[in-house]
Motif scaffolding. Structure first.
Motif, short mmCIF file in Angstrom:
data_model
loop_
_atom_site.label_atom_id
_atom_site.label_comp_id
_atom_site.label_asym_id
_atom_site.label_seq_id
_atom_site.Cartn_x
_atom_site.Cartn_y
_atom_site.Cartn_z
N TRP A 21 52.68 -62.36 34.23
CA TRP A 21 53.15 -61.01 34.56
C TRP A 21 52.23 -60.31 35.55
CZ3 TRP A 21 57.87 -60.75 34.07
CH2 TRP A 21 58.60 -60.91 32.89
N ILE A 22 50.96 -60.70 35.60
CA ILE A 22 50.03 -60.08 36.57
C ILE A 22 50.55 -60.27 37.98
CG2 ILE A 22 47.69 -60.18 37.52
CD1 ILE A 22 46.71 -60.98 34.71
N PHE A 23 51.04 -61.46 38.30
CA PHE A 23 51.60 -61.70 39.64
C PHE A 23 52.89 -60.92 39.83
CE2 PHE A 23 48.76 -65.27 39.15
CZ PHE A 23 48.22 -65.41 40.41
N PHE A 24 53.69 -60.80 38.78
CA PHE A 24 54.94 -60.05 38.87
C PHE A 24 54.67 -58.58 39.18
CE2 PHE A 24 58.84 -58.05 37.53
CZ PHE A 24 59.82 -59.02 37.68
N ARG A 25 53.62 -58.02 38.57
CA ARG A 25 53.32 -56.59 38.72
C ARG A 25 52.56 -56.27 40.00
NH1 ARG A 25 51.78 -52.45 39.99
NH2 ARG A 25 51.53 -50.49 38.81
N ALA A 26 51.69 -57.19 40.44
CA ALA A 26 50.85 -56.92 41.61
C ALA A 26 51.69 -56.80 42.88
CB ALA A 26 49.82 -58.03 41.77
N LYS A 27 51.19 -56.05 43.85
CA LYS A 27 51.91 -55.85 45.11
C LYS A 27 51.76 -57.05 46.04
CE LYS A 27 51.31 -50.85 44.76
NZ LYS A 27 50.64 -49.65 45.32
N ILE B 294 42.56 -56.53 30.88
CA ILE B 294 43.38 -57.27 29.92
C ILE B 294 44.41 -56.34 29.29
CG2 ILE B 294 43.34 -58.49 27.70
CD1 ILE B 294 40.56 -59.56 28.52
N LEU B 295 43.95 -55.14 28.89
CA LEU B 295 44.87 -54.17 28.32
C LEU B 295 45.97 -53.80 29.31
CD1 LEU B 295 42.73 -51.62 26.28
CD2 LEU B 295 44.42 -53.22 25.42
N GLY B 296 45.61 -53.66 30.59
CA GLY B 296 46.60 -53.31 31.60
C GLY B 296 47.70 -54.34 31.70
N LYS C 200 51.08 -70.63 18.14
CA LYS C 200 51.99 -70.94 19.24
C LYS C 200 52.52 -69.67 19.90
CE LYS C 200 53.78 -75.47 17.79
NZ LYS C 200 55.01 -76.21 17.39
N ILE C 201 52.86 -68.67 19.09
CA ILE C 201 53.36 -67.40 19.63
C ILE C 201 52.28 -66.72 20.47
CG2 ILE C 201 54.07 -65.06 18.98
CD1 ILE C 201 55.53 -66.32 16.57
N LEU C 202 51.05 -66.70 19.96
CA LEU C 202 49.95 -66.06 20.69
C LEU C 202 49.67 -66.78 22.01
CD1 LEU C 202 47.46 -65.24 17.79
CD2 LEU C 202 48.87 -63.63 19.10
N LEU C 203 49.72 -68.11 22.00
CA LEU C 203 49.49 -68.88 23.23
C LEU C 203 50.59 -68.61 24.24
CD1 LEU C 203 48.03 -70.99 24.93
CD2 LEU C 203 49.33 -72.77 23.71
N THR C 204 51.84 -68.63 23.81
CA THR C 204 52.98 -68.39 24.71
C THR C 204 52.92 -66.98 25.26
OG1 THR C 204 54.33 -69.93 23.42
CG2 THR C 204 55.49 -68.43 24.91
N PHE C 205 52.60 -66.01 24.42
CA PHE C 205 52.49 -64.63 24.88
C PHE C 205 51.36 -64.48 25.90
CE2 PHE C 205 50.76 -60.28 24.38
CZ PHE C 205 51.88 -59.56 24.79
N SER C 206 50.22 -65.14 25.65
CA SER C 206 49.09 -65.06 26.58
C SER C 206 49.45 -65.64 27.94
CB SER C 206 47.88 -65.80 25.99
OG SER C 206 47.48 -65.21 24.77
N GLY D 152 38.70 -60.06 38.19
CA GLY D 152 38.08 -58.97 37.45
C GLY D 152 38.04 -59.25 35.96
N ILE D 153 39.08 -59.90 35.46
CA ILE D 153 39.08 -60.29 34.04
C ILE D 153 38.05 -61.38 33.80
CG2 ILE D 153 40.45 -61.37 32.21
CD1 ILE D 153 42.93 -60.06 33.41
N GLY D 154 37.96 -62.33 34.74
CA GLY D 154 37.07 -63.48 34.57
C GLY D 154 35.60 -63.14 34.63
N ILE D 155 35.27 -61.97 35.15
CA ILE D 155 33.86 -61.55 35.20
C ILE D 155 33.31 -61.30 33.79
CG2 ILE D 155 32.33 -59.68 35.95
CD1 ILE D 155 34.07 -59.42 38.45
N PHE D 156 34.21 -61.02 32.85
CA PHE D 156 33.85 -60.72 31.46
C PHE D 156 32.91 -59.53 31.36
CE2 PHE D 156 34.71 -65.36 31.38
CZ PHE D 156 35.83 -65.32 30.56
#
Length: 476
Positions: free
Chosen positions: A383-389, A231-233, A371-377, A400-404
């Motif tokens: 962005w995960i798809f944007f960053r991933a190869k 999540i931090l990443g 609303k800001i927190l929801l939009t940011f989330s 990996g995030i969903g495993i909690f």
């Protein structure tokens, strides 16, 4: 030549001094800026300078022909410009993607083919200066503007170095009149530009490059990361790409102000948006408005039935994603944003948040905060798809995030600075943005000189100079 390099720190004052020494001769000023722009671009790879010159000459010539003809002749020269421009963009940026995707499709049906791919380097800034030329020719074809007769003036419009490699994407209606108009030195405007350059540098070398260290480590080793670190990443990458790209835009706009030329604003505090529609009115504004005016509206825009509106919305977001790169990850990223936008479109609430959040007030309402927190989330998730190869890498990251799994707490502490320090730095940065959200940048008011000194000290003491890299949007 990077904006955050010592070479640019030497280049800019020299060009600035020579430019204002020539203030009595507009044509000489423009010729100097054009020469400086070509030198700036040649520092990346001088061979691609010829491609830039060819693209410039093509659109200059076809613009004259489009204006000087009617009927078939007008359409012929118009489509020639469109096809050649998009053809160059397609060959350099998208040919390998289509070849590999087609080969993969055939292989899924049991046919093995080996299509030739091109071993070429993507010319830096090609997506940006191609769109400059396209909008110019389209505006002439639509009788919105007259063609520019002076070749130096037009060439400077396309090649102006502050915006050449990563925007903003300018319009002829906005930039050309400024290039043609005599410019007198304005001390206040030049200083405002200098302050904006400082803020852009702070965003890049302190925020973006610091976050990049963690984002890169976590994404490159996502299989060993717990959920909290993943999540931090994603959050780090959100601030990396924002600090990187909006920092570039601030440097570009500030630099241009020092030459007496105003560029289109490209970012307007997007992470304070209360829905996705507002986010896209505040993020990469010049690209969003370009697609709106030259693709969305010609497709019919918001006219017609709901299905046509949905179709046009998905087209513009998918094309916007594909513009960013020849990879399925960008297309998925664009599609996700279209899905986010869909409920707003159906409820006709996509223009609800047109004003600045908590305008004239210090504290936002609880509703605005949520609303800001929801939009940011939602934005961080995309962005995960944007960053991933690859798409599969992005899906694995999300799983990996969903495993909690939060065992081990925060990981990768031994990079350059500790995670709590970086999170505190991001928090201070967002506070500075919040206080200045009704202004173009934080260096304003009676204390602007003091603020500038603080920013310089921040750059010197907190800058991640060991991690200096290209701006992310150079690859687009």
């Amino acid at each position: 030549m990077l904006f955050n390099s010592w070479e640019f720190a030497l280049f800019l004052p020299i060009v600035f001094a020579l430019y204002w020494m020539l203030h009595k001769k507009l044509q000489f000023q423009n010729m100097l800026l054009l020469g400086a722009s070509y030198f700036f671009y040649a520092c990346w790879d001088w061979r691609f300078l010829f491609l830039l010159m060819f693209s410039t000459g093509l659109d200059y010539f076809t613009g004259l022909k489009v204006s000087g003809n009617d009927g078939f002749g007008k359409k012929f020269w118009f489509w020639l410009s469109i096809i050649v421009n998009l053809g160059f963009l397609g060959v350099f940026k998208y040919y390998n993607f289509f070849a590999e995707s087609f080969a993969g499709l055939l292989e899924s049906f049991g046919f093995r083919v080996h299509l030739a791919t091109l071993e070429v380097i993507l010319p830096v800034g090609i997506s940006f200066y191609t769109f400059h030329g396209l909008s110019y020719v389209i505006d002439i074809y639509k009788n919105r503007i007259e063609p520019e007769k002076n070749f130096v003036t037009y060439s400077l419009f396309v090649s102006y170095f502050p915006l050449l490699v990563a925007g903003p994407i300018e319009r002829a209606t906005h930039l050309l009149p400024q290039i043609k108009r005599k410019r007198n030195f304005d001390y206040d405007k030049a200083m405002d530009g200098f302050y904006q350059v400082l803020w852009g540098l702070f965003k890049k070398v302190v925020i973006a490059d610091s976050c990049a260290q963690y984002a890169n480590e976590i994404f490159n080793n996502s299989g060993q990361m717990n959920s909290f670190s993943l999540i931090l990443g994603a959050v780090y990458f959100a601030f990396q790409i924002y600090g990187d790209f909006s920092g570039y835009s601030d440097i570009a706009l500030g630099t241009s102000k020092m030459f007496g030329i105003d560029l289109l604003r490209n970012f307007n505090y997007p992470y304070f948006s209360r829905d996705i529609a507002e986010f896209w009115r505040r993020w990469h504004i010049s690209l969003s408005s370009w697609f709106r005016d030259y693709l969305y509206i010609p497709l019919g825009g918001s006219k017609g039935g709901m299905w046509s509106k949905i179709r046009n919305t998905f087209i513009i977001f998918l094309v916007s994603g594909f513009w960013h790169g020849a990879n399925w990850t960008f297309i998925v990223w664009g599609g996700l944003n279209a899905l986010y936008f869909l409920p707003l479109l159906i409820r006709n609430s996509n223009r609800n948040n047109m004003h600045i959040v908590a305008e004239g007030r210090f504290f936002p309402s609880i509703k605005d905060v949520l609303k800001i927190l929801l939009t940011f989330s939602l934005t961080v998730f995309a962005w995960i798809f944007f960053r991933a190869k690859t798409v599969s890498e992005a899906i694995a990251y999300i799983k990996g995030i969903g495993i909690f799994n939060f065992d081990g707490g925060i990981q990768f502490l031994k990079i350059d600075r500790y995670t709590p320090e970086l999170l505190l730095l991001i928090g201070i940065f967002m506070l500075a943005e919040w206080f200045s959200r009704e202004h173009e940048h934080p260096v304003f008011g009676r204390w602007k000189f003091f603020k500038a000194i603080l920013i310089i000290l921040g750059i010197i003491t907190l800058g991640a100079f060991s991690n200096v890299g290209d701006f992310i949007y150079f690859q687009f």
